[in-house]
Design a protein around this motif. Structure first.
Motif, mmCIF file in Angstrom:
data_model
loop_
_atom_site.group_PDB
_atom_site.id
_atom_site.type_symbol
_atom_site.label_atom_id
_atom_site.label_comp_id
_atom_site.label_asym_id
_atom_site.label_seq_id
_atom_site.Cartn_x
_atom_site.Cartn_y
_atom_site.Cartn_z
ATOM 1 N N ASN A 23 11.662 3.981 9.336
ATOM 2 C CA ASN A 23 11.189 3.904 7.966
ATOM 3 C C ASN A 23 9.677 3.827 7.885
ATOM 4 O O ASN A 23 9.122 3.764 6.808
ATOM 5 C CB ASN A 23 11.804 2.708 7.244
ATOM 6 C CG ASN A 23 11.400 1.394 7.888
ATOM 7 O OD1 ASN A 23 10.815 1.351 8.969
ATOM 8 N ND2 ASN A 23 11.708 0.296 7.222
ATOM 9 N N THR A 24 8.987 3.827 9.030
ATOM 10 C CA THR A 24 7.531 3.839 9.032
ATOM 11 C C THR A 24 7.031 4.682 10.195
ATOM 12 O O THR A 24 7.416 4.451 11.344
ATOM 13 C CB THR A 24 6.944 2.422 9.161
ATOM 14 O OG1 THR A 24 7.418 1.617 8.083
ATOM 15 C CG2 THR A 24 5.432 2.464 9.126
ATOM 16 N N ASP A 51 5.901 4.694 15.716
ATOM 17 C CA ASP A 51 7.091 4.604 14.860
ATOM 18 C C ASP A 51 7.686 3.208 14.958
ATOM 19 O O ASP A 51 7.623 2.577 16.021
ATOM 20 C CB ASP A 51 8.151 5.607 15.318
ATOM 21 C CG ASP A 51 8.256 6.789 14.376
ATOM 22 O OD1 ASP A 51 8.170 6.583 13.161
ATOM 23 O OD2 ASP A 51 8.411 7.916 14.870
ATOM 24 N N THR A 484 0.110 8.341 7.353
ATOM 25 C CA THR A 484 1.160 7.318 7.316
ATOM 26 C C THR A 484 2.303 7.814 6.452
ATOM 27 O O THR A 484 2.087 8.327 5.352
ATOM 28 C CB THR A 484 0.612 5.994 6.736
ATOM 29 O OG1 THR A 484 -0.477 5.543 7.523
ATOM 30 C CG2 THR A 484 1.693 4.927 6.730
ATOM 31 N N ARG A 486 6.063 6.392 4.989
ATOM 32 C CA ARG A 486 6.898 5.198 4.832
ATOM 33 C C ARG A 486 8.025 5.513 3.851
ATOM 34 O O ARG A 486 7.796 6.099 2.791
ATOM 35 C CB ARG A 486 6.063 4.027 4.321
ATOM 36 C CG ARG A 486 6.818 2.699 4.252
ATOM 37 C CD ARG A 486 5.951 1.617 3.587
ATOM 38 N NE ARG A 486 4.693 1.487 4.276
ATOM 39 C CZ ARG A 486 4.521 0.677 5.325
ATOM 40 N NH1 ARG A 486 5.518 -0.038 5.791
ATOM 41 N NH2 ARG A 486 3.329 0.590 5.907
#
Length: 487
Positions: A23-24, A51, A484, A486
């Protein structure tokens, strides 16, 4: 163009990894071009992807990074250093009611484990970490300016084997945060199967204290760091079953760093003070010379030399003292909501000064005759100026948030001065001599002070440093690009 394509490729890989694994996701590339002159250079570059995924109280993360750095210094011999690392690391952090356990593993190889004790509200936290592994610090080459020298080049590899131990404590009463930590870093000397290598014995103690306060729209941070290092470096020449020590450098160093930061809405300010001191003390025992270049010669070369060959060895006493003050402010603007453009600008000022006092003892052995002389000199460097940084972020908020960030930074020296002093001279006397246009040699031995070549060399080195043409974006320049993702 090739470098730009590589950056785009890494950014694309990072985005794919972020969508498929976690998720990131984060990727960044950057370069630092600190110095680029005819006789001194230093630059560093890095690119990486990261990650992480969080599932309830478990966090798993991975990182892949490429790092390259190189440097060169010329003073009769070229000293060149280079290293390129591809580091892959992975780890996890599992949080329970009163404890947190974490493990990190990297391809250096290096393994770190952390155990923390804390209540559910994190009012306090006690943690300890231990790590062990090895790091290749790179290759160092000494290259003579004369190709017909007996030894034209010496190539030395440096790999250190480290043991890391850390203990920390923090407490969070209300809007305040207090933290203190201590770290002990030690190395285990090892002898690799290489012809030339550096063996180290390192004992470093680091102490850190911090305070933070959330005061409504503002945040205050104070930090103090102290480092004490005892480092012993041995240059070893290994051939068959023979080991010869051609370099011995015992370094005792201390560093104090005070940092204050204040943030209010979109404004950030900082003020730093750094003081470093170092000491190299010559050992008068046999085979503990600071530098004994003849011991770096292969036996085949030694056998071909005549008995009249000069055997020179060097013992060096040196004191280093340096300080720096730098600080400034950064402001960031925000335009838009779901799609936003966020430019920022920062300006910092700095003043730095450093000096080194060196007593070099030169021992010469010819057959049964022994001669010793000393060269004593002092060198000073001062610089003041500013650091300008410009950057911007493009951000898209939503179920999947994407942010693109780019920045450039340029060092702008206003004043730089390098000076050498003869024994017994002070800085005021030397300034008067320089203002009158007379050059001084940095050599303390009387037989060398009359050498015209030494005088010319000192005239080139001493005085205010002239800025080379086209040094913008070459000296003191840094750049960074990151993405980035997310969700």
């Amino acid at each position: 163009m090739k470098a730009f394509k590589k950056i785009l490729f890494i950014l694309g890989v990072a985005n794919i990894a972020a969508h498929s694994l976690s998720n990131t996701g984060f990727t960044d590339c950057g370069g630092l071009f600190l110095l680029h002159t005819s006789d001194k250079q230093f630059s560093a570059r890095q690119c990486g992807i990261n990650d992480q995924v969080e599932i309830q109280n478990l966090k798993v993360y991975g990182d892949l990074r490429h790092i390259t750095y190189q440097g060169r210094y010329t003073d009769k011999w070229d000293i060149k250093g280079y290293n390129s690392l591809d580091i892959a690391s992975a780890g996890f952090e599992s949080r329970f009611n009163f404890t947190t356990l974490g493990v990190d593993v990297s391809s250096l190889p290096f393994v770190k484990s952390t155990l923390a004790i804390h209540p559910s509200n994190d009012f306090f936290r006690l943690s300890t970490s231990i790590a062990r592994g090895s790091i290749e610090l790179g290759n160092i080459r000494w290259i003579s300016e004369h190709e017909n020298d007996i030894v034209h080049e010496i190539s030395v590899d440096w790999e250190t084997h480290l043991l890391f131990r850390n203990i920390s404590a923090e407490i969070n009463p209300g809007v305040h945060h207090f933290g203190v930590s201590g770290t002990l870093l030690q190395s285990t000397p090892e002898n690799p199967e290489k012809e030339y290598y550096i063996r180290d014995s390192i004992n470093v103690m680091m102490v850190r204290g911090e305070y933070e306060a959330n005061l409504g729209k503002s945040r205050l941070s104070l930090e103090y760091n102290y480092i004490n290092a005892d480092i012993y470096l041995y240059g070893i020449f290994h051939q068959e079953s023979s080991y010869k020590r051609f370099m011995y450098v015992p370094l005792d160093a201390q560093l104090h760093w005070l940092l204050a930061q204040w943030k209010y809405n979109n404004l950030k300010t900082n003020l730093n003070y750094v003081h470093a001191a170092g000491r190299i003390e010559a050992n008068q025992d046999r085979f503990f010379e600071t530098l004994a270049p003849n011991r770096a010669l292969p036996s085949s070369v030694l056998k071909s030399l005549s008995f009249s060959f000069l055997q020179k060895m060097f013992r060096i006493d040196a004191d280093l003292d340096a300080m720096g003050i730098f600080g400034g402010a950064e402001y960031q603007w925000h335009f838009g909501h779901q799609y936003s453009f966020n430019p920022r600008a920062s300006i910092d000022g700095y003043y730095a000064s450093g000096s080194i006092d060196m007593d070099k003892q030169i021992e010469t052995l010819v057959l049964l005759t022994y001669n010793k002389k000393n060269e004593i000199y002092r060198r000073e460097l001062k610089s003041a100026g500013g650091i300008l940084s410009l950057g911007a972020e493009l951000r898209r908020e939503g179920p999947i948030t994407i942010a693109l960030d780019y920045s450039i930074t340029q060092l702008i020296p206003v004043f730089s001065s390098y000076k050498e002093f003869l024994p017994g001279e002070n800085s005021n006397e030397n300034d008067d001599n320089e203002n009158s246009g007379s050059g001084k040699s940095g050599k303390g031995n009387s037989s060398n002070s009359n050498d015209s070549s030494d005088d010319q060399e000192s005239q080139k080195k001493s005085g205010d440093l002239q800025t080379e043409k086209g040094v913008a974006f070459r000296n003191g320049f840094a750049t960074h690009l990151g993405i980035t993702v997310r969700f």
